[in-house]
Design a protein around this motif. Structure first.
Motif, PDB file in Angstrom:
ATOM      1  N   CYS A  35       3.555   9.850   2.220  1.00 13.68           N
ATOM      2  CA  CYS A  35       3.831  10.397   0.961  1.00 13.68           C
ATOM      3  C   CYS A  35       2.891  10.517   0.099  1.00 13.68           C
ATOM      4  O   CYS A  35       2.834  10.177  -1.194  1.00 13.68           O
ATOM      5  CB  CYS A  35       5.252   9.792   0.420  1.00 13.68           C
ATOM      6  SG  CYS A  35       6.714   9.798   1.336  1.00 13.68           S
ATOM      7  N   LYS A  86      10.559   9.435   5.804  1.00 15.52           N
ATOM      8  CA  LYS A  86      11.931   9.902   5.549  1.00 15.52           C
ATOM      9  C   LYS A  86      12.848   9.093   4.633  1.00 15.52           C
ATOM     10  O   LYS A  86      13.533   9.240   3.998  1.00 15.52           O
ATOM     11  CB  LYS A  86      12.918  10.286   6.835  1.00 15.52           C
ATOM     12  CG  LYS A  86      12.143  11.515   7.450  1.00 15.52           C
ATOM     13  CD  LYS A  86      13.149  12.296   8.250  1.00 15.52           C
ATOM     14  CE  LYS A  86      12.646  13.534   8.692  1.00 15.52           C
ATOM     15  NZ  LYS A  86      11.639  13.609  10.070  1.00 15.52           N
ATOM     16  N   ASP A 103      22.660  12.783   4.354  1.00 16.49           N
ATOM     17  CA  ASP A 103      21.923  12.794   2.959  1.00 16.49           C
ATOM     18  C   ASP A 103      22.856  12.202   1.938  1.00 16.49           C
ATOM     19  O   ASP A 103      23.766  12.772   1.535  1.00 16.49           O
ATOM     20  CB  ASP A 103      21.324  14.318   2.666  1.00 16.49           C
ATOM     21  CG  ASP A 103      20.100  14.692   3.389  1.00 16.49           C
ATOM     22  OD1 ASP A 103      19.574  13.710   3.971  1.00 16.49           O
ATOM     23  OD2 ASP A 103      19.932  15.895   3.480  1.00 16.49           O
ATOM     24  N   ALA A 130      12.078  19.218   5.245  1.00 14.67           N
ATOM     25  CA  ALA A 130      11.805  17.876   5.789  1.00 14.67           C
ATOM     26  C   ALA A 130      10.358  17.449   5.976  1.00 14.67           C
ATOM     27  O   ALA A 130       9.819  16.853   7.144  1.00 14.67           O
ATOM     28  CB  ALA A 130      12.617  17.407   6.935  1.00 14.67           C
ATOM     29  N   ASN A 167      16.750  15.919  -2.908  1.00 15.65           N
ATOM     30  CA  ASN A 167      15.521  15.130  -2.307  1.00 15.65           C
ATOM     31  C   ASN A 167      14.204  16.072  -2.254  1.00 15.65           C
ATOM     32  O   ASN A 167      13.380  15.735  -1.174  1.00 15.65           O
ATOM     33  CB  ASN A 167      15.521  14.339  -1.360  1.00 15.65           C
ATOM     34  CG  ASN A 167      16.570  13.147  -1.520  1.00 15.65           C
ATOM     35  OD1 ASN A 167      16.647  12.808  -2.708  1.00 15.65           O
ATOM     36  ND2 ASN A 167      17.340  12.733  -0.491  1.00 15.65           N
ATOM     37  N   ARG A 168      13.941  17.186  -2.793  1.00 16.92           N
ATOM     38  CA  ARG A 168      12.818  17.812  -2.908  1.00 16.92           C
ATOM     39  C   ARG A 168      11.725  17.193  -4.223  1.00 16.92           C
ATOM     40  O   ARG A 168      12.307  17.068  -5.109  1.00 16.92           O
ATOM     41  CB  ARG A 168      12.909  19.260  -3.286  1.00 16.92           C
ATOM     42  CG  ARG A 168      14.084  19.920  -2.293  1.00 16.92           C
ATOM     43  CD  ARG A 168      14.171  21.468  -2.822  1.00 16.92           C
ATOM     44  NE  ARG A 168      15.065  22.017  -1.792  1.00 16.92           N
ATOM     45  CZ  ARG A 168      16.226  21.942  -2.086  1.00 16.92           C
ATOM     46  NH1 ARG A 168      17.032  21.461  -2.785  1.00 16.92           N
ATOM     47  NH2 ARG A 168      16.899  22.822  -1.042  1.00 16.92           N
ATOM     48  N   ASN A 184      15.337  20.582   2.174  1.00 18.55           N
ATOM     49  CA  ASN A 184      15.585  19.426   1.751  1.00 18.55           C
ATOM     50  C   ASN A 184      14.549  18.304   2.078  1.00 18.55           C
ATOM     51  O   ASN A 184      13.812  18.460   3.078  1.00 18.55           O
ATOM     52  CB  ASN A 184      16.859  18.963   2.155  1.00 18.55           C
ATOM     53  CG  ASN A 184      18.155  19.612   1.625  1.00 18.55           C
ATOM     54  OD1 ASN A 184      17.914  20.119   0.411  1.00 18.55           O
ATOM     55  ND2 ASN A 184      19.427  18.980   1.719  1.00 18.55           N
ATOM     56  N   ASN A 185      14.630  16.946   1.403  1.00 18.61           N
ATOM     57  CA  ASN A 185      13.366  16.088   1.744  1.00 18.61           C
ATOM     58  C   ASN A 185      12.079  16.683   2.111  1.00 18.61           C
ATOM     59  O   ASN A 185      11.449  16.238   2.888  1.00 18.61           O
ATOM     60  CB  ASN A 185      14.037  15.602   3.134  1.00 18.61           C
ATOM     61  CG  ASN A 185      15.417  14.783   3.213  1.00 18.61           C
ATOM     62  OD1 ASN A 185      15.527  14.213   2.111  1.00 18.61           O
ATOM     63  ND2 ASN A 185      16.215  14.955   3.991  1.00 18.61           N
ATOM     64  N   THR A 186      11.612  17.202   1.088  1.00 14.84           N
ATOM     65  CA  THR A 186      10.094  17.727   1.095  1.00 14.84           C
ATOM     66  C   THR A 186       9.485  17.303   0.029  1.00 14.84           C
ATOM     67  O   THR A 186       9.987  17.043  -0.998  1.00 14.84           O
ATOM     68  CB  THR A 186      10.432  19.380   1.256  1.00 14.84           C
ATOM     69  OG1 THR A 186      11.099  19.656   2.316  1.00 14.84           O
ATOM     70  CG2 THR A 186       8.890  19.879   1.281  1.00 14.84           C
ATOM     71  N   LEU A 211      11.548   9.316   1.076  1.00 12.97           N
ATOM     72  CA  LEU A 211      12.149  10.760   0.540  1.00 12.97           C
ATOM     73  C   LEU A 211      13.450  10.582   0.248  1.00 12.97           C
ATOM     74  O   LEU A 211      13.942  11.295  -0.659  1.00 12.97           O
ATOM     75  CB  LEU A 211      11.725  11.995   1.449  1.00 12.97           C
ATOM     76  CG  LEU A 211      10.343  12.265   1.489  1.00 12.97           C
ATOM     77  CD1 LEU A 211      10.252  13.426   2.564  1.00 12.97           C
ATOM     78  CD2 LEU A 211       9.536  12.653   0.205  1.00 12.97           C
ATOM     79  N   ALA A 212      14.135   9.799   0.986  1.00  9.26           N
ATOM     80  CA  ALA A 212      15.777   9.732   0.930  1.00  9.26           C
ATOM     81  C   ALA A 212      15.962   8.737  -0.289  1.00  9.26           C
ATOM     82  O   ALA A 212      16.870   8.280  -0.292  1.00  9.26           O
ATOM     83  CB  ALA A 212      16.292   9.339   2.148  1.00  9.26           C
TER      84      ALA A 212
END
Lengths: 405, 771
Positions: B49, B291, A361, B356, B319-320, B338-340, B294-295
């Motif tokens: 998304c 992903k 990340d 995620a 990355n929420r 994370n990543n949500t 989101l990233a």
């Protein structure tokens, strides 16, 4: 009169929409450029707007401003009361839930500034009133009398007539008369904002030689246009050395070093990691700001906090050069270091590192938050100010009712 | 009004309007990898998304300053049209003109759609061709600029493909469907395109040798993501019209244009250094592109900044993304990893964990439920104590308590599951049809019911045929669905007591259609499925065996002309690939076609000789023949030279007469050699040599060569060059008569060159004497 549809209409004008999408797509770079574009759009909007009293005009400008600021989804939260219905989020501590400012604060600032000027002009005109026809009233009204005549009017037309028509609000016979009368003044006011923006670098640099002395070593980071012109202006009078930190991952420092050395300044380009080691030899840190907050802190390019902390450790003075359009009525209450506007990871981790992308990340913040206690002085286009008096400047530049657009 | 601003504004407008830019969106996927999610809406309206794919595509295009967009829709066209009408893009202020176009039901492939575009005459200038499932922030206008610049100097550069460097193992690079590009290092002209399938693994790429001869520096790249953004010239649709069998944009069109030397068109690549672009081709890429978004790889096209759906999200550390309108309710004890991304009006209850994943709007996540790597569309309710992993859940789905949805499941809209349902991995579930909405028609899926008993390791997959598409015709789908319905009892999945769903039959790779498209085979499809790591498939790289002559045997048995010279210049070089890929040797089909071609050529030449056709007519006939069988140019040349040589009657014992015969034949037909679509005199000589070496007309070699020289078919320099080739000496051949004959021919050539040298000398001496 349907003022609401009118506002709606104005806010959706093509020209506004074009700027909105430019902002969204980050096609506009540089705060000053953004500010200038905003003023140009506002000028067009005011020129086309139909209104019969000052409230309507302010509504229109605010609507456009709101549209532009909303284009930047990271809204400005001027209120220190943070209201978010999130009761709790595991894995996170409270500090993650800050209201985060949008990178281009200058749009909101410029709108506020324009509103401030518009009100000022209006008050000046109305205070003068139809009765005071002599030129002994305020400076602004004198300007209105000498230059602000509507173009269409013949020179022969008596001044008093123009004045009276211009001030009659909500005239049922001719709803446009107020607008017609006021517009020239408004244009003048907006032009003032524009002029200020266009001369901002020169005005900031005016005092350059008072801040930089001969044989000093100055450290700067990244590429700020304001700092660049400041240093170049000083170079006319002084012989000194600049150390430029390259400021990864944008490496704006490279461009800065190139520009400074071509102006004949002795320049060193160093990696960010050596800032601390070099700080003992540095006489002064000169930085640019992205936004100056009401508490006297600022958002600045990533790496600034590193430089400023190093300066603090060595008791090196920290000087920030910025135009007043960067003053933002905003507090950073929760966040300790970053401004949490995160760019894409590609400048840190190349997209071609395919197998890593899945496992790593990347956090790539644009800006650092630098608190007021770390800064010694702000050099603006309107004099030098300590961080503790920034709130005063904001009070003077903007009207309180505009903080929330 | 101050004059300055108005004039500035006008200038800007004029600049914008200078060259109206058109774009075409193919809003149909022409395959059904998203079944059964695509039963009630087309793929381009599936959210990624929380914004429909089509909106992402529009955003990408309007970023490029496109003015007019044609959206080609086929299945669920009314839905697409309604979505366009209601989106912000059709407002006048967006500056876009969007024209939805309904194409016929018979449009089964992108190729058909292109033909449709041609017939409608929509395109008037260079245009951008994209798919309706594109997510991109690449500056396409830069590509258009480069393309137009190139077109000014080279009218044959008909297309520019946008590719993105990614490394061979990027998550967004499809393992099942990628390609190797051979590019000219300087001009980025695409010289060769080789589609790569993931299973069976491909170990070799064949690159025509001419490419190396013609281009000093060639890049062969296996690390590019094909973004499916093409800047096309006006003639591209017409090429599709001319070649009615082209279906796929890449495997048919690009390959067709590159391998045809009749079209003489070039395709270029644009390697996007900055920006992100990828296509949601399958569920796996849906996962990886989500992903990536989101990233923030797609920055500034990220949920908190420029969300195409117009939602606003707040970006938090790790990355929420949480919807910003103060409507999300997260319990004090829930955990958001994370990543949500969580849409507005969604509630997450106590102790639930979301990691995620993307949660749509108005969803409810029950207590103690765990959601990992999953995508949940709007309006879905998930009960307590559920586990959902690596799956895509449609909108308005109800999943009741204690349900387990394991990896790779696809749950269609409005399904009710549970309580205590347990889906097997890769289960696909859709709503059972009621009597009254039976004709809504959930579309077909190739079903194979034998496989249910085979347990969880043998997973099902979409064994999709080429022509299968999101929207099957009613008859077929009905029968398939009925089959699926009839088999419900046999299917082991427990869908719970309250369910309204049916599980689609699982399928394994066992009962493949042998002639199914390579890209669409089951095992290859597995590489494109969400949650499938395909670890049980043998995808190991066979190693880097570099051999330059792997294939020379495959075509040497074709009779007609067996030669050593062929071997040396056999038409391809093999290169090892670094990623798993498929073997693609010359399919037996191709050699059959070649054989057929040779007999056809002989016949047509015989006819020409016998009936005395004009050279031009014969050439046209050969060209058509070549087009229809698609053989390399060299084969044609071999056939023509052989034909001509065999045409010469042998006159015993009368050298003068013999010479006359030769001269007459070469005079009459020699021209043909250079009229078949390319001139290569050196090759002509070596072909002549090899033919003579195997023919009874061996003694005539010298005279024929001389006659050709007389007729300017070959020049002195060509003969010298041929003479220098090691192959011409018969090197590398087994000793035998063949090698002997080759040697003899070479000696004849040497003598000729000697003569040339003497001539030159004498000329020189003459000149000298004149002085």
């Amino acid at each position: 009169m349907g003022i609401l549809p009118e506002i709606q209409n104005v806010a959706n004008q093509r020209i506004v929409e074009v700027l909105v999408s430019k902002l969204r797509r980050r096609q506009l770079v540089g705060s000053r450029q953004t500010a200038i574009e905003t003023v140009l759009v506002l000028r067009q909007v005011v020129a086309k707007a139909r209104f019969s009293n000052i409230e309507q005009l302010i509504q229109i400008i605010k609507a456009v401003g709101r549209r532009l600021v909303q284009a930047q989804p990271k809204g400005v939260y001027p209120s220190p009361v943070y209201s978010f219905p999130v009761h709790s989020i595991g894995l996170l501590n409270a500090s993650a839930f800050v209201s985060l400012p949008y990178p281009e604060h200058t749009v909101g600032n410029t709108v506020r500034k324009v509103l401030h000027h518009v009100r000022e002009e209006y008050h000046a005109v109305s205070r003068a009133g139809p009765s005071t026809q002599t030129q002994k009233s305020s400076f602004l009204i004198s300007k209105f009398v000498s230059q602000g005549q509507p173009r269409k009017q013949t020179l022969a037309a008596p001044k008093s007539e123009a004045r009276t028509t211009s001030l009659r609000e909500n005239d049922p016979d001719d709803p446009d008369s107020f607008a017609k009368g006021l517009k020239p003044v408004l244009m003048e006011a907006i032009q003032d904002v524009l002029d200020e923006l266009e001369t901002v670098y020169d005005n900031v640099s005016k005092s350059a030689r008072d801040h930089i002395h001969s044989d000093e070593i100055v450290l700067t980071i990244g590429h700020s246009k304001t700092v660049e012109s400041f240093l170049k202006a000083a170079a006319h009078y002084r012989n000194y050395t600049v150390i430029v930190a390259e400021s990864a991952p944008s490496f704006g420092g490279h461009e800065m070093a190139r520009s400074l050395s071509s102006a004949g300044i002795s320049t060193f380009l160093v990696p960010d990691s050596s800032i601390y080691a070099l700080m003992s030899r540095v006489n002064k840190c000169i930085l640019g700001a992205h936004a100056i907050l009401a508490n006297g802190g600022m958002f600045a390019i990533t790496g600034s906090l590193l430089a400023v902390s190093a300066a603090q450790a060595h008791s090196t003075p920290v000087v920030v050069c910025a135009g007043q359009f960067k003053l933002t009525p905003l507090w950073n209450l929760y966040h300790e270091y970053g401004a949490l506007d995160f760019a894409d990871p590609s400048s840190v981790l190349g997209f071609e590192e395919g197998s890593l992308v899945d496992k790593v990340d990347v956090v790539n913040p644009y800006f650092d938050y630098v608190g007021p206690e770390l800064i010694n002085v702000y050099i603006t286009n309107d004099g030098d100010h300590p961080p503790s008096s920034v709130y005063r400047l904001i009070k003077e530049s903007y009207d309180d009712e505009d903080h929330e657009l | 009004m101050p004059p300055k601003s108005s004039s500035a504004g006008k200038e800007r407008l004029i600049d914008d309007e200078e060259e109206p830019l058109q774009a075409v969106i193919l809003a149909d996927s022409f395959n059904k990898r998203f079944k059964p999610l695509t039963t009630s809406k087309p793929r381009c309206l599936l959210p990624i998304c929380n914004a429909p794919l089509l909106d992402w595509t529009f955003e990408s295009l309007s970023l490029a300053g496109v003015h007019e967009i044609f959206v080609i829709c086929r299945s669920h066209a009314d839905l697409v049209r309604a979505a366009i009408r209601e989106s912000k893009w059709s407002k006048p202020s967006s500056g876009l003109k969007i024209v939805p176009i309904l194409t016929a039901k018979e449009t089964f492939s992108p190729g058909d759609a292109m033909r449709d575009i041609y017939t409608r005459g929509l395109i008037t200038t260079d245009f951008i061709l994209v798919n309706g499932d594109l997510v991109s922030n690449v500056r396409i206008d830069e590509v258009v600029k480069v393309h137009r610049e190139r077109r000014k100097t080279n009218k044959d550069a008909i297309m520019t493909m946008v590719v993105k460097e990614s490394g061979a193992k990027h998550r967004t690079r499809s393992r099942g469907d990628s390609a190797v590009f051979a590019l000219d290092a300087e001009s980025h002209e695409c010289l060769h395109y080789e589609p790569v399938t993931g299973y069976p693994p491909k170990s070799q790429v064949r690159i025509p040798r001419e490419i190396f001869a013609e281009h000093p520096e060639v890049e062969i790249r296996n690390d590019l993501i094909d973004c499916s953004i093409d800047v096309c010239s006006v003639e591209v649709p017409s090429l599709f019209q001319d070649n009615f069998d082209w279906l796929d944009l890449r495997r048919d069109f690009v390959l067709g244009v590159l391998t045809s030397d009749l079209l003489m068109k070039n395709i270029h690549c644009y390697i996007a250094k900055e920006g992100y672009a990828a296509r949601v081709k399958d569920t796996k890429s849906y996962d990886s592109i989500s992903k990536d978004i989101l990233a923030r790889w797609t920055f500034p096209l990220v949920p908190d900044d420029n969300h195409p759906g117009g939602h606003s999200y707040e970006h938090l550390r790790g990355n929420r993304y949480i919807a910003k309108d103060n409507t999300v309710i997260l319990s004090r004890t829930c955990k958001i990893g994370n990543n949500t991304l969580i849409g507005s009006f969604t509630q997450v209850f106590d102790n639930a964990q979301v990691t995620a994943s993307v949660i749509g709007q108005r969803c409810k996540i029950g207590m103690n439920t765990v959601i990992r790597n999953s995508y949940i569309f709007d309006g879905t309710t998930i009960g307590a104590n559920c586990v959902i992993e690596n799956s895509i859940i449609g909108s308005k789905v109800q999943i009741k308590d204690k349900t387990r949805v394991q990896k790779g499941c696809l749950v269609a809209d409005e399904v009710v599951l549970g309580p205590e349902a347990k889906l097997r991995p890769f289960e696909r579930v859709s709503k059972r049809r009621d009597a009254d909405d039976a004709e809504e028609g959930e579309e077909g899926e190739d079903s194979g019911d034998e496989s249910e008993a085979e347990g969880d390791d043998e997973e099902e997959g979409g064994d999709d045929e080429e022509d299968a598409s999101d929207d099957e015709d009613e008859v077929e789908s009905d029968s398939e669905l009925e089959e699926a319905e009839a088999n419900q009892a046999a299917i082991g999945a427990t869908l719970g007591a309250d369910t309204n769903a049916i599980a689609w039959p699982l399928q394994s790779g066992e009962q493949e259609d042998s002639d199914a498209d390579e890209m669409e085979t089951f095992n290859n499809q597995r590489l494109m499925r969400i949650g499938d790591d395909a670890s049980d498939l043998d995808l190991t790289d066979p190693g880097s065996i570099t051999s330059s002559e792997v294939d020379s045997d495959s075509d040497s048995e074709d009779g007609f002309m067996i030669s050593g010279a062929r071997r040396a210049s056999s038409s391809a070089t093999s290169l090892p690939l670094t990623t798993p890929s498929t073997e693609l040797l010359v399919p037996p089909l191709a050699s059959a076609a070649e054989k057929e071609f040779q007999s056809e050529v002989m016949q047509s030449l015989e006819r020409a000789f016998a009936e005395g056709h004009s050279v031009d007519n014969a050439a046209v006939e050969l060209k058509t023949l070549r087009m229809s069988t698609n053989v390399p140019l060299r084969r044609v040349r071999e056939a023509v030279i052989a034909g001509i040589v065999e045409q010469i009657p042998i006159v015993e014992g009368n050298p003068a007469q013999q010479r006359k015969e030769i001269a007459s034949v070469v005079d009459r037909w020699g021209e043909l050699i250079d009229k078949i679509g390319g001139v290569d005199a050196v090759e002509t000589v070596s072909i002549l040599q090899t033919h003579c070496a195997t023919s009874e007309r061996m003694p005539l070699f010298g005279q024929i060569l001389a006659a050709m020289y007389q007729n300017d078919i070959v020049e002195e320099d060509d003969i010298r060059e041929w003479h220098k080739l090691p192959a011409s000496k018969g090197e590398g051949l087994k000793s035998g008569t063949l090698q002997e004959n080759m040697q003899k021919c070479w000696t004849i050539g040497s003598r000729m060159i000697q003569q040339f040298d003497e001539q030159e000398e004498s000329e020189e001496s003459e000149e000298e004497s004149e002085d």
